[in-house]
Each structure stands twice: as C-alpha cells, then as structure tokens.
Design a protein around this motif. Structure first.
Motif, PDB file in Angstrom:
ATOM      1  N   ARG A   1     -60.157  57.246 -77.365  1.00  0.00           N
ATOM      2  CA  ARG A   1     -59.651  55.929 -76.964  1.00  0.00           C
ATOM      3  C   ARG A   1     -59.352  55.169 -78.257  1.00  0.00           C
ATOM      4  O   ARG A   1     -60.222  54.528 -78.847  1.00  0.00           O
ATOM      5  CB  ARG A   1     -60.679  55.188 -76.103  1.00  0.00           C
ATOM      6  CG  ARG A   1     -60.144  53.890 -75.514  1.00  0.00           C
ATOM      7  CD  ARG A   1     -61.098  53.315 -74.467  1.00  0.00           C
ATOM      8  NE  ARG A   1     -60.513  52.148 -73.818  1.00  0.00           N
ATOM      9  CZ  ARG A   1     -60.953  50.896 -73.978  1.00  0.00           C
ATOM     10  NH1 ARG A   1     -62.017  50.651 -74.754  1.00  0.00           N
ATOM     11  NH2 ARG A   1     -60.363  49.903 -73.367  1.00  0.00           N
TER      12      ARG A   1
ATOM     13  N   LEU B   1     -49.794  49.497 -72.472  1.00  0.00           N
ATOM     14  CA  LEU B   1     -51.184  49.125 -72.745  1.00  0.00           C
ATOM     15  C   LEU B   1     -51.978  48.979 -71.446  1.00  0.00           C
ATOM     16  O   LEU B   1     -53.114  49.452 -71.343  1.00  0.00           O
ATOM     17  CB  LEU B   1     -51.230  47.819 -73.533  1.00  0.00           C
ATOM     18  CG  LEU B   1     -50.622  47.840 -74.939  1.00  0.00           C
ATOM     19  CD1 LEU B   1     -50.584  46.438 -75.527  1.00  0.00           C
ATOM     20  CD2 LEU B   1     -51.390  48.777 -75.853  1.00  0.00           C
ATOM     21  N   LYS B   2     -51.381  48.346 -70.462  1.00  0.00           N
ATOM     22  CA  LYS B   2     -52.077  48.116 -69.194  1.00  0.00           C
ATOM     23  C   LYS B   2     -52.312  49.414 -68.420  1.00  0.00           C
ATOM     24  O   LYS B   2     -53.330  49.562 -67.730  1.00  0.00           O
ATOM     25  CB  LYS B   2     -51.278  47.137 -68.334  1.00  0.00           C
ATOM     26  CG  LYS B   2     -51.246  45.717 -68.866  1.00  0.00           C
ATOM     27  CD  LYS B   2     -50.410  44.820 -67.968  1.00  0.00           C
ATOM     28  CE  LYS B   2     -50.384  43.380 -68.459  1.00  0.00           C
ATOM     29  NZ  LYS B   2     -49.551  42.513 -67.594  1.00  0.00           N
ATOM     30  N   GLU B   3     -51.387  50.345 -68.546  1.00  0.00           N
ATOM     31  CA  GLU B   3     -51.460  51.579 -67.757  1.00  0.00           C
ATOM     32  C   GLU B   3     -52.299  52.657 -68.419  1.00  0.00           C
ATOM     33  O   GLU B   3     -52.579  53.690 -67.792  1.00  0.00           O
ATOM     34  CB  GLU B   3     -50.043  52.102 -67.515  1.00  0.00           C
ATOM     35  CG  GLU B   3     -49.194  51.203 -66.635  1.00  0.00           C
ATOM     36  CD  GLU B   3     -47.714  51.557 -66.670  1.00  0.00           C
ATOM     37  OE1 GLU B   3     -47.367  52.589 -67.296  1.00  0.00           O
ATOM     38  OE2 GLU B   3     -46.919  50.806 -66.074  1.00  0.00           O
ATOM     39  N   ASN B   4     -52.725  52.451 -69.656  1.00  0.00           N
ATOM     40  CA  ASN B   4     -53.424  53.516 -70.391  1.00  0.00           C
ATOM     41  C   ASN B   4     -54.686  53.012 -71.084  1.00  0.00           C
ATOM     42  O   ASN B   4     -54.998  53.414 -72.203  1.00  0.00           O
ATOM     43  CB  ASN B   4     -52.478  54.141 -71.418  1.00  0.00           C
ATOM     44  CG  ASN B   4     -51.321  54.863 -70.772  1.00  0.00           C
ATOM     45  OD1 ASN B   4     -51.469  56.001 -70.320  1.00  0.00           O
ATOM     46  ND2 ASN B   4     -50.172  54.203 -70.715  1.00  0.00           N
ATOM     47  N   THR B   5     -55.431  52.155 -70.408  1.00  0.00           N
ATOM     48  CA  THR B   5     -56.628  51.577 -71.019  1.00  0.00           C
ATOM     49  C   THR B   5     -57.708  52.619 -71.296  1.00  0.00           C
ATOM     50  O   THR B   5     -58.581  52.387 -72.132  1.00  0.00           O
ATOM     51  CB  THR B   5     -57.210  50.472 -70.119  1.00  0.00           C
ATOM     52  OG1 THR B   5     -57.467  51.024 -68.815  1.00  0.00           O
ATOM     53  CG2 THR B   5     -56.245  49.310 -69.998  1.00  0.00           C
ATOM     54  N   GLU B   6     -57.653  53.763 -70.611  1.00  0.00           N
ATOM     55  CA  GLU B   6     -58.653  54.804 -70.860  1.00  0.00           C
ATOM     56  C   GLU B   6     -58.374  55.553 -72.165  1.00  0.00           C
ATOM     57  O   GLU B   6     -59.261  56.217 -72.706  1.00  0.00           O
ATOM     58  CB  GLU B   6     -58.697  55.796 -69.699  1.00  0.00           C
ATOM     59  CG  GLU B   6     -57.535  56.757 -69.587  1.00  0.00           C
ATOM     60  CD  GLU B   6     -56.260  56.139 -69.020  1.00  0.00           C
ATOM     61  OE1 GLU B   6     -55.271  56.887 -68.881  1.00  0.00           O
ATOM     62  OE2 GLU B   6     -56.255  54.932 -68.712  1.00  0.00           O
TER      63      GLU B   6
ATOM     64  N   GLU C   1     -57.333  51.361 -76.715  1.00  0.00           N
ATOM     65  CA  GLU C   1     -58.088  50.108 -76.705  1.00  0.00           C
ATOM     66  C   GLU C   1     -57.231  49.031 -77.358  1.00  0.00           C
ATOM     67  O   GLU C   1     -56.732  49.203 -78.472  1.00  0.00           O
ATOM     68  CB  GLU C   1     -59.409  50.251 -77.453  1.00  0.00           C
ATOM     69  CG  GLU C   1     -60.204  48.953 -77.486  1.00  0.00           C
ATOM     70  CD  GLU C   1     -61.608  49.083 -78.053  1.00  0.00           C
ATOM     71  OE1 GLU C   1     -62.333  48.075 -78.071  1.00  0.00           O
ATOM     72  OE2 GLU C   1     -61.972  50.200 -78.476  1.00  0.00           O
ATOM     73  N   PHE C   2     -57.068  47.928 -76.669  1.00  0.00           N
ATOM     74  CA  PHE C   2     -56.290  46.811 -77.186  1.00  0.00           C
ATOM     75  C   PHE C   2     -57.141  46.023 -78.171  1.00  0.00           C
ATOM     76  O   PHE C   2     -58.188  45.471 -77.819  1.00  0.00           O
ATOM     77  CB  PHE C   2     -55.830  45.923 -76.022  1.00  0.00           C
ATOM     78  CG  PHE C   2     -55.134  44.663 -76.445  1.00  0.00           C
ATOM     79  CD1 PHE C   2     -53.928  44.714 -77.122  1.00  0.00           C
ATOM     80  CD2 PHE C   2     -55.698  43.423 -76.172  1.00  0.00           C
ATOM     81  CE1 PHE C   2     -53.282  43.546 -77.505  1.00  0.00           C
ATOM     82  CE2 PHE C   2     -55.065  42.252 -76.550  1.00  0.00           C
ATOM     83  CZ  PHE C   2     -53.850  42.313 -77.222  1.00  0.00           C
TER      84      PHE C   2
ATOM     85  N   LEU D   1     -53.617  40.761 -70.275  1.00  0.00           N
ATOM     86  CA  LEU D   1     -54.222  41.882 -70.980  1.00  0.00           C
ATOM     87  C   LEU D   1     -55.732  41.692 -71.043  1.00  0.00           C
ATOM     88  O   LEU D   1     -56.227  40.558 -71.023  1.00  0.00           O
ATOM     89  CB  LEU D   1     -53.662  41.986 -72.399  1.00  0.00           C
ATOM     90  CG  LEU D   1     -52.219  42.476 -72.539  1.00  0.00           C
ATOM     91  CD1 LEU D   1     -51.702  42.202 -73.951  1.00  0.00           C
ATOM     92  CD2 LEU D   1     -52.120  43.960 -72.216  1.00  0.00           C
ATOM     93  N   SER D   2     -56.454  42.790 -71.139  1.00  0.00           N
ATOM     94  CA  SER D   2     -57.902  42.707 -71.306  1.00  0.00           C
ATOM     95  C   SER D   2     -58.212  42.033 -72.635  1.00  0.00           C
ATOM     96  O   SER D   2     -57.552  42.296 -73.650  1.00  0.00           O
ATOM     97  CB  SER D   2     -58.522  44.099 -71.277  1.00  0.00           C
ATOM     98  OG  SER D   2     -58.266  44.732 -70.045  1.00  0.00           O
TER      99      SER D   2
ATOM    100  N   THR E   1     -64.705  57.088 -78.853  1.00  0.00           N
ATOM    101  CA  THR E   1     -64.544  55.646 -78.694  1.00  0.00           C
ATOM    102  C   THR E   1     -65.103  54.912 -79.902  1.00  0.00           C
ATOM    103  O   THR E   1     -65.876  55.468 -80.701  1.00  0.00           O
ATOM    104  CB  THR E   1     -65.281  55.135 -77.439  1.00  0.00           C
ATOM    105  OG1 THR E   1     -66.688  55.331 -77.629  1.00  0.00           O
ATOM    106  CG2 THR E   1     -64.821  55.860 -76.183  1.00  0.00           C
TER     107      THR E   1
END
Length: 302
Positions: free
Chosen positions: A50, A82-87, A90-91, A137-138, A287
């Motif tokens: 990640r 970014l939203k579709e691949n958070t796994e 990491e933003f 976004l997160s 991670t």
C-alpha cells in the motif's frame, strides 16, 4: 549477514511530489501523465504493498479553493483512481503549494535559515484540508514536508489537529552550508527515511535505470545493481566509501518521486523489488504501519 538477533531491516517506498505536472519543474522536461500513477498502482498490486502517494494539494484543487489553485488536466481521473484503490494506494500530504517566496520549501525556509510565519503555515494546512474535504478523499495520516524541512513544535502541532499521525522525512539535512537535525516530535510519530541512491524527481530514464544529476552537472546512470547495493543495511565497504560511517542507521522508508515511475522505469523497480524479496535480512513491508513496526524494533537494538 546483517540480521541483528533475528530482526530485519524494513524496505518501504513513499512517493513525493504527487500532483506535479512535470518530471523536473525547474526546466522543460517530460510531462507526468496518468501512466505514472497507474505504474505505481501496478507495482503496489504486484508486490502487495500500500504505497503512499504524497500530494501537493493545489494540483488536485478542482474546486479552486486555494488562491494558488492549479489543478491537473486529468485531476478528476486521478482523484477517482485514489478513491477506487485505497487498498493499494495511501493518500498522503505534501503541502499546499510546495513553495514559499518562490522557493521549493513550505514550512521552514532553509534558504534563509528562518521560520515560515505561523499564520502562513496554518493557512496552508487549513486550506489543504478544505480541499481534501471538498474532494471527499480520506483524510491523510502521512505527511512528508516539502524540501524536507519543518518547524518543530509548530508544523507538527498544527498537523496533529487535522489528523496527521506520521511525519516522515530525513533526520539530518545539509543545505547552504548549514546542518539541520530534527528530533522526535511531541505531536506526531517522526519516522526517518533516506533515498534510493539519491533518486530525485529530476531523474528520467530510457532503459532499465534512472539517471541522476550529480552536483557537478553530469548525469550518471543508476541501474538496479547499484541501487540494490545502496539499500540498508549497506556493507561496511559501502558505508565507509560513500558515507564515511561504519554502520547503517535504522530507517523507516525510502524516498522517491512520482517522476521516477515512467513506463521505461518499471524494469528498474521490478528488478530492485524482486532482489529484495530474496534478501534474508530485509523485509519488504506492505504498509506504512508495518514499516514503522520494523523500524521501531530495529531502533530498539541498534
């Protein structure tokens, strides 16, 4: 063998300057396209990592909240990625403008050895998080300071108010004949890092390597073999020859830049990562939190 009592050295990459439009903003250079971000995502998926992409927020500011708003032409597509691949991605946060008085710093001025005014620091951080909220976004937990510089007790304190947990940067910096050293923060978890063979955003490659511009102006090819030798723990010979130190200090991660992920550079990254998976003394971390764990264990015995 560089395993200390069964403890392994972490390997984890963090990508700076996400959002920048060009490989080298200081001169005409290759444009950074969506392909660069898709390549980071591809590596993350292949190696089950990640990877933090740390953004300078003016380049995602499609709602024009900041006075310096300069959204990329493909910003909407990038935000969706970014939203579709958070796994896998990491933003992370890398400032609002990456600039202060036309210098590539934002939270401490290493050019004049002076603090950036408190109100400017707070405005940049507050505005950045307004942009993040507007994009749904997160909220980021990772902060990488532009130009590696920040003001202890000020920058970190403001960031902690907005949910940042990790400040990841160099612990020592030499610039303009001055030396800087940052200690652990009272407000954030400070995690030290280094670079992969000093690979910076200006590097561009044509065939399975990365070009590095030396201080004398010459371009030197950094291929996978030379990069592998530079990964911690480095050999005694390497440390003495290149760093004049006996031991490799514990680190959390390695700095690179979004400009290092062109289509041509993918062979370089895969060769390096494949080799590290075979090294018994290194753990390729999945991670940021896992890298922090390995770093803290290593630091406790180093």
């Amino acid at each position: 063998m560089n395993i200390l009592f069964g403890k392994k050295w972490p390997f984890f990459i963090i990508v700076d300057d996400a959002g920048f439009p060009c490989v080298n903003p200081e001169r005409d250079s290759a444009k950074i396209t969506m392909d660069f971000y898709c390549n980071v995502l591809s590596l993350a998926k292949q190696y089950k990592m990640r990877i933090p992409l740390c953004f300078t927020m003016k380049y995602l500011d499609v709602n024009h909240i900041a006075p310096e708003s300069s959204p990329l032409p493909y910003a909407e597509e990038l935000i969706a990625l970014l939203k579709e691949n958070t796994e896998c991605i990491e933003f992370g946060y890398h400032g609002l403008t990456h600039e202060y008085k036309n210098k590539p710093i934002e939270f401490f001025d290493t050019y004049t050895n002076s603090n950036v005014p408190y109100n400017i620091q707070r405005f940049h951080i507050q505005t950045s998080f307004q942009i993040i909220e507007s994009l749904f976004l997160s909220k980021p937990e990772v902060f990488v300071p532009p130009g590696h510089a920040w003001q202890l007790g000020v920058t970190d304190k403001i960031l902690s108010e907005y949910g940042i947990k990790y400040l990841i940067s160099v612990s020592e910096l030499k610039f303009n004949e001055r030396s800087y050293r940052w200690m652990d923060s009272q407000f954030l978890s400070f995690l030290p890092r280094t670079s992969v063979m000093e690979i910076y955003h200006a590097d561009i490659n044509l065939d399975k390597g990365v070009m590095r511009r030396r201080s004398d102006g010459r371009l030197v090819l950094i291929n996978a073999d030379s990069a592998k030798k530079a990964i911690y723990p480095r050999s005694l010979y390497y440390n003495l020859r290149h760093r004049r130190k006996f031991m490799s200090p514990p680190i959390h991660s390695y700095m690179t830049h979004i400009g290092n992920f062109s289509n041509q550079a993918m062979g370089f990254w895969r060769e390096v990562l494949d080799s590290l998976l075979e090294r018994e003394e290194i753990h390729v971390c999945h991670t940021n939190v896992e890298a922090e764990k390995y770093y803290k264990i290593l630091r406790g015995i180093a």
